[in-house]
Design a protein around this motif. Structure first.
Motif, mmCIF file in Angstrom:
data_model
loop_
_atom_site.group_PDB
_atom_site.id
_atom_site.type_symbol
_atom_site.label_atom_id
_atom_site.label_comp_id
_atom_site.label_asym_id
_atom_site.label_seq_id
_atom_site.Cartn_x
_atom_site.Cartn_y
_atom_site.Cartn_z
ATOM 1 N N ALA A 1 0.833 -1.198 0.000
ATOM 2 C CA ALA A 1 0.000 0.000 0.000
ATOM 3 C C ALA A 1 0.870 1.251 0.000
ATOM 4 O O ALA A 1 0.600 2.215 -0.733
ATOM 5 C CB ALA A 1 -0.924 -0.003 1.217
ATOM 6 N N MET A 2 1.925 1.243 0.793
ATOM 7 C CA MET A 2 2.829 2.396 0.823
ATOM 8 C C MET A 2 3.598 2.530 -0.482
ATOM 9 O O MET A 2 3.878 3.643 -0.934
ATOM 10 C CB MET A 2 3.787 2.271 2.015
ATOM 11 N N GLN A 3 3.940 1.401 -1.109
ATOM 12 C CA GLN A 3 4.581 1.485 -2.419
ATOM 13 C C GLN A 3 3.640 2.128 -3.431
ATOM 14 O O GLN A 3 4.070 2.895 -4.300
ATOM 15 C CB GLN A 3 4.986 0.087 -2.888
ATOM 16 N N GLY A 4 2.341 1.824 -3.327
ATOM 17 C CA GLY A 4 1.363 2.464 -4.201
ATOM 18 C C GLY A 4 1.320 3.969 -4.000
ATOM 19 O O GLY A 4 1.155 4.728 -4.968
ATOM 20 N N VAL A 5 1.484 4.422 -2.758
ATOM 21 C CA VAL A 5 1.509 5.866 -2.477
ATOM 22 C C VAL A 5 2.724 6.512 -3.131
ATOM 23 O O VAL A 5 2.620 7.543 -3.806
ATOM 24 C CB VAL A 5 1.520 6.124 -0.955
ATOM 25 N N PHE A 6 3.898 5.908 -2.953
ATOM 26 C CA PHE A 6 5.109 6.486 -3.545
ATOM 27 C C PHE A 6 5.031 6.485 -5.072
ATOM 28 O O PHE A 6 5.491 7.424 -5.723
ATOM 29 C CB PHE A 6 6.347 5.699 -3.083
ATOM 30 N N ARG A 7 4.446 5.448 -5.645
ATOM 31 C CA ARG A 7 4.315 5.411 -7.106
ATOM 32 C C ARG A 7 3.364 6.483 -7.585
ATOM 33 O O ARG A 7 3.521 7.015 -8.687
ATOM 34 C CB ARG A 7 3.833 4.028 -7.544
ATOM 35 N N GLY A 8 2.362 6.804 -6.774
ATOM 36 C CA GLY A 8 1.479 7.907 -7.122
ATOM 37 C C GLY A 8 2.221 9.231 -7.155
ATOM 38 O O GLY A 8 1.860 10.136 -7.918
ATOM 39 N N PHE A 9 3.270 9.365 -6.356
ATOM 40 C CA PHE A 9 4.123 10.551 -6.381
ATOM 41 C C PHE A 9 5.159 10.478 -7.503
ATOM 42 O O PHE A 9 6.003 11.353 -7.624
ATOM 43 C CB PHE A 9 4.882 10.703 -5.057
ATOM 44 N N LYS A 10 5.111 9.404 -8.299
ATOM 45 C CA LYS A 10 6.102 9.116 -9.345
ATOM 46 C C LYS A 10 7.485 8.881 -8.744
ATOM 47 O O LYS A 10 8.514 9.098 -9.389
ATOM 48 C CB LYS A 10 6.162 10.243 -10.383
ATOM 49 N N ASP A 11 7.510 8.417 -7.506
ATOM 50 C CA ASP A 11 8.752 8.082 -6.813
ATOM 51 C C ASP A 11 8.830 6.562 -6.711
ATOM 52 O O ASP A 11 8.191 5.957 -5.857
ATOM 53 C CB ASP A 11 8.774 8.725 -5.425
ATOM 54 N N THR A 12 9.575 5.951 -7.614
ATOM 55 C CA THR A 12 9.729 4.495 -7.576
ATOM 56 C C THR A 12 11.092 4.090 -7.017
ATOM 57 O O THR A 12 11.366 2.896 -6.891
ATOM 58 C CB THR A 12 9.571 3.914 -8.989
ATOM 59 N N LYS A 13 11.923 5.070 -6.692
ATOM 60 C CA LYS A 13 13.236 4.748 -6.139
ATOM 61 C C LYS A 13 13.147 4.360 -4.664
ATOM 62 O O LYS A 13 13.828 3.431 -4.216
ATOM 63 C CB LYS A 13 14.182 5.940 -6.313
ATOM 64 N N THR A 14 12.311 5.071 -3.903
ATOM 65 C CA THR A 14 12.177 4.744 -2.478
ATOM 66 C C THR A 14 11.680 3.319 -2.265
ATOM 67 O O THR A 14 12.262 2.572 -1.467
ATOM 68 C CB THR A 14 11.240 5.752 -1.779
ATOM 69 N N PRO A 15 10.606 2.867 -2.952
ATOM 70 C CA PRO A 15 10.214 1.462 -2.814
ATOM 71 C C PRO A 15 11.304 0.494 -3.246
ATOM 72 O O PRO A 15 11.447 -0.583 -2.656
ATOM 73 C CB PRO A 15 8.985 1.343 -3.735
ATOM 74 N N LEU A 16 12.081 0.876 -4.252
ATOM 75 C CA LEU A 16 13.167 0.002 -4.700
ATOM 76 C C LEU A 16 14.209 -0.175 -3.605
ATOM 77 O O LEU A 16 14.619 -1.311 -3.299
ATOM 78 C CB LEU A 16 13.817 0.586 -5.958
ATOM 79 N N TYR A 17 14.640 0.933 -2.993
ATOM 80 C CA TYR A 17 15.655 0.845 -1.946
ATOM 81 C C TYR A 17 15.153 0.009 -0.767
ATOM 82 O O TYR A 17 15.884 -0.830 -0.218
ATOM 83 C CB TYR A 17 16.040 2.247 -1.460
ATOM 84 N N ALA A 18 13.907 0.236 -0.371
ATOM 85 C CA ALA A 18 13.347 -0.508 0.760
ATOM 86 C C ALA A 18 13.229 -1.997 0.438
ATOM 87 O O ALA A 18 13.555 -2.862 1.270
ATOM 88 C CB ALA A 18 11.975 0.062 1.132
ATOM 89 N N THR A 19 12.766 -2.303 -0.777
ATOM 90 C CA THR A 19 12.596 -3.706 -1.165
ATOM 91 C C THR A 19 13.934 -4.423 -1.260
ATOM 92 O O THR A 19 14.067 -5.569 -0.811
ATOM 93 C CB THR A 19 11.863 -3.791 -2.518
ATOM 94 N N VAL A 20 14.930 -3.765 -1.833
ATOM 95 C CA VAL A 20 16.252 -4.376 -1.942
ATOM 96 C C VAL A 20 16.839 -4.628 -0.552
ATOM 97 O O VAL A 20 17.417 -5.690 -0.283
ATOM 98 C CB VAL A 20 17.188 -3.483 -2.776
ATOM 99 N N ALA A 21 16.669 -3.666 0.359
ATOM 100 C CA ALA A 21 17.176 -3.845 1.727
ATOM 101 C C ALA A 21 16.519 -5.053 2.392
ATOM 102 O O ALA A 21 17.194 -5.871 3.044
ATOM 103 C CB ALA A 21 16.916 -2.582 2.544
ATOM 104 N N GLY A 22 15.188 -5.180 2.232
ATOM 105 C CA GLY A 22 14.493 -6.310 2.831
ATOM 106 C C GLY A 22 14.879 -7.633 2.206
ATOM 107 O O GLY A 22 15.085 -8.632 2.909
ATOM 108 N N ASP A 23 15.009 -7.660 0.886
ATOM 109 C CA ASP A 23 15.313 -8.920 0.209
ATOM 110 C C ASP A 23 16.758 -9.359 0.438
ATOM 111 O O ASP A 23 17.042 -10.560 0.514
ATOM 112 C CB ASP A 23 15.023 -8.790 -1.289
ATOM 113 N N VAL A 24 17.668 -8.403 0.533
ATOM 114 C CA VAL A 24 19.048 -8.767 0.876
ATOM 115 C C VAL A 24 19.097 -9.378 2.278
ATOM 116 O O VAL A 24 19.806 -10.365 2.517
ATOM 117 C CB VAL A 24 19.969 -7.528 0.781
ATOM 118 N N THR A 25 18.324 -8.792 3.188
ATOM 119 C CA THR A 25 18.229 -9.368 4.537
ATOM 120 C C THR A 25 17.678 -10.777 4.485
ATOM 121 O O THR A 25 18.164 -11.690 5.181
ATOM 122 C CB THR A 25 17.321 -8.487 5.420
ATOM 123 N N ASN A 26 16.666 -10.985 3.640
ATOM 124 C CA ASN A 26 16.082 -12.316 3.487
ATOM 125 C C ASN A 26 17.113 -13.312 2.981
ATOM 126 O O ASN A 26 17.229 -14.434 3.501
ATOM 127 C CB ASN A 26 14.905 -12.222 2.510
#
Length: 455
Positions: A227-252
């Motif tokens: 849901a928060m990624q949808g908010v950032f994409r609405g702002f045309k900001d797809t870099k913030t979700p990318l950084y967060a997702t990469v951080a989580g997946d690297v941890t995984n």
């Protein structure tokens, strides 16, 4: 004053949708202003979309080292989890992106531009968008603004947190759906797996139930983060979700071998690592979002819950139809045994990791279209739709070729079981095996004491 209604884009009766699809096709790869805007949104979004499937591929590779039974069991659990998740995820994310992009575009229109447009068209922004904007969005707006506000009540002060009602609505709905999903999957894990074809006497039932139960604990984090990624994409900001997702997946990826092999938790360790990574993604996104958006509206009446539900219902029907096919396929594969299910899991995860690249284009098109319609820039809306469709077709053809040729050699990264590798080769569109060899591989699977095969 214009005599015709300016609320709708001009239509050319001689143009058909197929003609619009091929409009300016020679510019499909041109990096003009529109091409750059699409690329800047689509590329980080595509990477964010594929980060989680890639992490799932790493999970699959680690689990495949334990054995084909565990690989098949996790495959059934993931298929079931994804079926339930996507019923809520795609409508929630899509509606959030569109609403946030619309509100943000309207909120960034200056008072001078609003007055000029009103004089030219003889109408106000409120009247022209009366079907899109709820009646309860008054001039004061849902937030106490410190400067002139738009019809959505979005604060226009730069360096201040914006008031985006859709952002708060998305978080409320995401949290509720996440809790419902977790409760449903945990309480009904065994009967749901039985429905998927994993019987009580199947060796897959134990590890599948363990994985599904533990992974379901992360459902609230999954829904909230998307849901928060949808908010950032609405702002045309797809870099913030990318950084967060990469951080989580690297941890995984780091925690997977530690929990699975060092602590000896097996498939339970893979599930725990995945859940922790999802909560890490949610925390990062929430921390970043709170710096940009005021997430506490004055009252619940300012939330756009009704509009979310109405628009999300239409998308829900489409998502159910699409994901049902994948879930049915997983169920049929599970009924064939652990070998077929293990091969299906590998093929499915590889397909998801590549096909989701096209969703980056969808995010770019959705955000740009919503913004263009809010600003009544219908020429840009048409150009965006055409360009995104053309790029999607081109990308789909490229991915089909890559999958057909690449999986033949990459399947051994996920399993060393010869039978599973044979089944994977059957599922590849461009296979090194001839039709005769495929037939010989399939006949033993179809044979039973009462049915020695198809003659």
């Amino acid at each position: 004053m214009a005599d015709e209604d300016d609320s709708y884009p001009p239509m050319d009766a001689k143009r058909t949708p197929i003609c619009i699809f091929f409009k300016d096709v020679r510019y499909v790869l041109k990096l003009d202003e529109l091409g750059l805007e699409i690329a800047q949104i689509a590329f980080p979004a595509a990477l964010a979309f594929t980060a989680d499937p890639i992490a799932s591929l790493v999970d699959t590779a680690f689990i495949g080292q334990i054995g084909p039974v565990e690989l098949a069991a996790v495959g059934v659990s993931i298929a079931l989890f994804n079926q339930v998740s996507r019923i809520a995820i795609f409508p929630l994310v899509s509606v959030t992106t569109s609403f946030v992009a619309e509100e943000d575009a309207i909120g960034r229109v200056s008072p001078e531009e609003e007055d000029s447009e009103s004089l030219e068209t003889g109408s106000t922004v409120n009247s022209e968008n009366k079907e899109l904007i709820p009646q309860n969005y008054s001039a004061e707006g849902p937030c106490k603004a410190k400067s002139p506000v738009s019809s959505f009540g979005i604060d226009k002060i730069e360096n201040e947190r914006r008031c985006i009602p859709s952002a708060s609505s998305a978080l409320v709905i995401g949290a509720i759906l996440g809790l419902i999903q977790a409760t449903f999957l945990i309480s009904g894990a065994k009967p749901l797996l039985n429905f998927m074809g994993v019987g009580s006497d199947s060796p897959m039932l134990g590890p599948a139930q363990q994985y599904l139960t533990l992974r379901s604990l992360g459902a609230p984090a999954v829904l909230l983060s998307l849901a928060m990624q949808g908010v950032f994409r609405g702002f045309k900001d797809t870099k913030t979700p990318l950084y967060a997702t990469v951080a989580g997946d690297v941890t995984n990826i780091i925690l997977d071998p530690i929990f699975m092999f060092v602590f000896g938790l097996g498939v339970r360790g893979a599930a725990i690592a995945h859940v922790l990574s999802q909560y890490l993604i949610s925390v990062i996104l929430l921390w970043r979002l709170m710096k940009q958006v005021d997430l506490l509206p004055p009252s619940i009446k300012h939330l756009r819950l009704g509009q979310f539900l109405r628009n999300g219902l239409l998308l829900l029907m489409r998502v159910v139809a699409v994901t049902f096919c994948v879930t049915l396929s997983a169920s049929l594969a599970a009924r064939q045994g652990s070998t077929s299910m293990a091969a299906f899991q590998v093929c499915l995860q590889v397909w998801l990791a590549t096909s989701l690249l096209a969703d980056g284009l969808a995010v770019a098109g959705q955000a740009i279209l919503a913004s263009a319609f809010a600003k009544k820039d219908y020429e840009k809306a048409t150009a965006t739709a055409t360009r995104v469709l053309q790029l999607g077709l081109l990308l789909g053809l490229m991915l089909a070729a890559v999958l057909g040729l690449g999986l033949r050699f990459g399947a051994r990264l996920f399993t060393s079981d010869a039978d599973v590798l044979h089944m994977i080769s059957i599922g590849i569109p461009v296979s090194p095996f001839s039709a005769t060899k495929k037939r010989k591989l399939l006949l033993p699977l179809c044979s039973t004491p009462d049915n020695p095969g198809v003659s």
